[in-house]
Design an enzyme around this catalytic site. Structure first.
Site, PDB file in Angstrom:
ATOM      1  N   ASP A 204      75.679  76.151  39.208  1.00 22.71           N
ATOM      2  CA  ASP A 204      74.383  76.317  38.540  1.00 22.71           C
ATOM      3  C   ASP A 204      74.221  77.702  37.932  1.00 22.71           C
ATOM      4  O   ASP A 204      73.255  77.966  37.237  1.00 22.71           O
ATOM      5  CB  ASP A 204      73.253  76.059  39.559  1.00 22.71           C
ATOM      6  CG  ASP A 204      71.872  76.063  38.933  1.00 22.71           C
ATOM      7  OD1 ASP A 204      71.704  75.464  37.859  1.00 22.71           O
ATOM      8  OD2 ASP A 204      70.957  76.684  39.512  1.00 22.71           O
ATOM      9  N   SER A 228      66.442  75.159  35.388  1.00 20.09           N
ATOM     10  CA  SER A 228      67.226  73.923  35.501  1.00 20.09           C
ATOM     11  C   SER A 228      66.283  72.748  35.730  1.00 20.09           C
ATOM     12  O   SER A 228      65.355  72.830  36.543  1.00 20.09           O
ATOM     13  CB  SER A 228      68.206  74.020  36.672  1.00 20.09           C
ATOM     14  OG  SER A 228      69.050  75.140  36.531  1.00 20.09           O
ATOM     15  N   GLN A 278      74.269  69.541  33.004  1.00 23.80           N
ATOM     16  CA  GLN A 278      72.923  69.979  33.361  1.00 23.80           C
ATOM     17  C   GLN A 278      72.048  70.039  32.128  1.00 23.80           C
ATOM     18  O   GLN A 278      72.504  70.410  31.046  1.00 23.80           O
ATOM     19  CB  GLN A 278      72.975  71.367  34.013  1.00 23.80           C
ATOM     20  CG  GLN A 278      71.615  71.911  34.441  1.00 23.80           C
ATOM     21  CD  GLN A 278      71.750  73.267  35.112  1.00 23.80           C
ATOM     22  OE1 GLN A 278      71.658  74.295  34.443  1.00 23.80           O
ATOM     23  NE2 GLN A 278      71.974  73.277  36.411  1.00 23.80           N
TER      24      GLN A 278
END
Length: 285
Positions: A204, A228, A278
């Site tokens: 991430d 995110s 993502q």
């Protein structure tokens, strides 16, 4: 930094078990205003994995970030057993603070099996990590950031092939790829679940940088703020997260104040070990 920060990460992933399907995690005291998304995803995977036969290894996870997490408060993880079949186990893991969900994850685990095996070759023109500047080397041009960087223990060694997302717009040019060498900056235990959680933690960190890199944009004032929204990760082959891997990321699309990023992770020999996708909220400021 180094092993001390890695030991802190290991403790972060070693959740308190309250009963068969309920766990509690904590955040590092050095976090900013909200919990790092990679941490909550890694802890959710740790909780789910501890309810599965250790002979079954995670091969995919899919999660949604629904609320920002408070780093000053513990995070409770509730795991639901969806199915245990002959070859696969599926779990749902929900992270909660104040009784409200902040992150939802589904994860699937599989026994070891043999079958077809191929992967696309990695890029051939990328310098190795030892040929690239460390983050402290890069920060030498930005002394205001050095003090902040050195105060926060960081379990990851990160070497950018191009420019990081925080480099000022005048110091960077648009690039369709964001390539970063990473490794956990110390030794991890041999447990494959710990390595999967550590890779989830790392996945991430730089992925949305590829959206900014495409446009030559920068994080922060005069650029973009973001968060995110969701995260998906597939694990393809055995790996060690404390050995170098190349995170090769790009952005297929950005629209509606959202950016989509995809990345593949390849070990130092070029084996494709994992893939991440993502979508993030990205707003101009």
């Amino acid at each position: 930094m180094g092993q001390a920060a890695v030991d802190d990460l290991i403790r972060l992933l070693d959740l308190e078990q309250h009963d068969e399907l309920r766990f509690r995690g904590h955040s590092t005291s050095h976090l900013p205003m909200r919990v790092y998304g990679g941490q909550v995803a890694a802890q959710a995977l740790s909780a789910a994995g501890r309810t599965v036969d250790p002979a079954r290894h995670v091969h995919s996870l899919h999660g949604y970030f629904v609320r920002p997490g408070d780093p000053q408060e513990p995070i409770d993880y509730a795991v639901e057993v969806i199915r245990d079949g002959r070859s696969f186990s599926v779990r749902r893991s929900v992270a909660l603070q104040g009784g409200k969900p902040i992150f939802l994850m589904s994860a699937s685990f599989q026994i070891e099996e043999q079958g077809l095996d191929h992967h696309a070759p990695g890029p051939s023109d990328v310098p190795g990590p030892d040929e690239l500047p460390t983050m402290l080397d890069r920060l030498a041009k930005y002394p205001e950031r050095v003090a902040i960087w050195t105060q926060i223990p960081r379990p990851l060694d990160v070497r950018y092939v191009g420019e990081p997302g925080w480099v000022r717009p005048g110091d960077r040019t648009p690039d369709p790829h964001q390539r970063v060498w990473m490794r956990i900056d110390g030794k991890l235990p041999t447990d494959p679940l710990v390595h999967a959680c550590a890779l989830t933690y790392a996945s991430d960190l730089t992925l949305l940088d590829s959206v900014l890199s495409y446009h030559g944009e920068v994080w922060g004032p005069g650029g973009v703020i973001g968060a995110s929204l969701d995260h998906a990760l597939w694990f393809h082959r055995p790996f060690r997260a404390d050995e170098w891997f190349l995170y090769d990321s790009w952005s297929p699309s950005a629209s509606g104040a959202r950016g989509l990023a995809a990345g593949r992770m390849l070990d130092a020999s070029g084996r494709h070990i994992a893939t991440a996708v993502q979508e993030g909220l990205l707003r101009k400021v």
